[in-house]
Design an enzyme around this catalytic site. Structure first.
Site, PDB file in Angstrom:
ATOM      1  CG  HIS A 163      -2.255   0.629   0.965  1.00 32.21           C
ATOM      2  ND1 HIS A 163      -2.417   1.722   0.148  1.00 32.21           N
ATOM      3  CD2 HIS A 163      -3.505   0.308   1.406  1.00 32.21           C
ATOM      4  CE1 HIS A 163      -3.701   2.066   0.120  1.00 32.21           C
ATOM      5  NE2 HIS A 163      -4.379   1.211   0.876  1.00 32.21           N
TER       6      HIS A 163
ATOM      7  CG  ASP B 179      -3.671   4.623  -3.377  1.00 29.44           C
ATOM      8  OD1 ASP B 179      -3.006   4.505  -2.329  1.00 29.44           O
ATOM      9  OD2 ASP B 179      -3.733   5.679  -4.043  1.00 29.44           O
TER      10      ASP B 179
END
Length: 410
Positions: A383, A387
């Site tokens: 992450h 995203d």
């Protein structure tokens, strides 16, 4: 003329290797290309050969010692010649030095950082040095029993059980307790896996998304290709894993953010896809790599996956076959697992988990109930780099290729 043997880097994630066995002792003659010792990396054992002919002048570690990648393991040269240590200081490693019984600090030892109180130098293996520091031991108060008086892992273990070998007028710090060593006590491969997994979880922000794809068309497509293969007598074993690998490669080319590495503070996106195929072994896991998978036809992918996973299971895969991947696939379908959370093969940005096929009932547009086969996917991603929306897009693209499989050959 002398030749230095250093700890090789056999895989992208390898940081150190263990000495498994010495075939030669200091003073033994060696031929160029002759095996000197065997080392164990995180993924395999490998023999290390002499770069030149001569005499083994120096050994920088004993069996079970672990050395960092690039560290000097041994030096080969002419008998009686002076060799250099890692800090470029000359020593005569073939000369035996006996320590008088009444001496406290007269060891003649070598190391690039530690010195004794009387200005002598200290021989100590990297693992022993780490253990000594972890336990706050004064290394000058430990008797080395290795070659040339080198302090080894066994010496530290002896001191842990019986106390320091020599006395000092200087106060020493008490030994620390409960020092956590990742993988301590495990076999070499499991220890390496433990370290890699802990490193992966510690260096990344991992999140996993799940999605199912209708596999009916993919299964029909496999049957058509298999029939064509049989008619041409090609030596190709076309598994669904091969077709999923092809779909993954195309999805990565469509979404290059997922085909990237984040290492040493630098993010690199790749046009080329080097696909890792996680392969289970009896005592662990390795990841052989299909280099330039984006340039392979389905048939070539099938042949290479079969060949490389076979070598991996037989312990025949060399270091270059187990490194360099930009994305990894791991398949637990044979174990009946649907969804799981695979751990990133760092420094990669993503890893795809493939689960077992599931029969589901769906309602068609005409209002009829139909049974279909669904294949579950689990994509873990960093992450820090991408995203959730990007990872979701990857699964959407992958699903497109799975449900419209003729796109795999366009």
């Amino acid at each position: 003329m002398s030749g230095t043997i250093v700890m090789p880097k056999l895989g992208m994630t390898m940081t150190e290797g263990k000495i498994v066995e010495w075939y030669k002792e200091v003073g033994d003659p060696v031929n160029q290309g002759e095996a000197i010792l065997m080392i164990s990396s995180e993924k395999l054992n490998q023999e290390i050969e002499a770069p030149i002919a001569g005499v083994l002048l120096n050994k920088n570690g004993e069996v079970e010692d672990e050395l960092k990648v690039g560290a000097t393991i041994a030096v080969i040269g002419e008998e009686g010649k002076t060799v250099l240590t890692n800090d470029n200081e000359a020593v005569q490693p073939t000369t035996a030095i006996e320590k008088p019984d009444n001496s406290d600090y007269t060891d003649v030892l070598v190391n690039k950082e530690e010195k004794t109180m009387k200005g002598d130098r200290l021989f100590i293996t990297p693992l022993a040095k780490k253990m000594a520091k972890d336990n706050n031991f004064d290394m000058n108060l430990i008797k080395g029993t290795g070659g040339n008086g080198r302090i080894t892992k066994q010496d530290i273990q002896r001191v842990l059980a019986n106390g320091l070998d020599y006395k000092s007028d200087l106060p020493t710090q008490p030994a620390s307790v409960d020092v956590e060593v990742v993988g301590e006590g495990l076999p070499p491969m499991r220890k390496a896996i433990a370290r890699n997994m802990r490193r992966s979880l510690g260096q990344t922000a991992q999140l996993t998304l799940h999605r199912k794809a209708n596999a009916d068309n993919l299964i029909d497509f496999q049957k058509v290709l298999r029939k064509e293969i049989e008619s041409t007598e090609l030596d190709v074993k076309l598994t669904l894993t091969v077709l999923i690998a092809r779909a993954t490669v195309l999805a990565l080319q469509d979404l290059k953010k997922m085909n990237s590495l984040y290492q040493d503070g630098q993010l690199t996106e790749f046009d080329e896809v080097h696909l890792g195929i996680a392969t289970s072994l009896e005592d662990g896991l390795v990841v052989p790599v299909i280099k330039d998978a984006h340039q392979k036809t389905i048939g070539n992918l099938a042949r290479e996956i079969k060949e490389l996973t076979g070598k991996a299971r037989n312990g025949e895969a060399s270091g270059d076959l187990l490194s360099g991947s930009t994305f990894t696939i791991t398949n637990l379908g044979a174990s009946g697992i649907e969804y799981f959370t695979p751990i990133l093969n760092t420094p990669e940005t993503g890893i795809l988990g493939v689960g077992a096929f599931q029969d589901e009932l769906i309602l068609t547009e005409k209002g009829k109930v139909k049974s279909v086969k669904k294949i579950p996917f689990s994509v873990t991603f960093d992450h820090q780099i991408v995203d959730g929306a990007t990872a979701a897009d990857f699964l959407t693209i992958l699903t497109k290729y799975i449900e419209s499989p003729y796109l795999l050959v366009l």
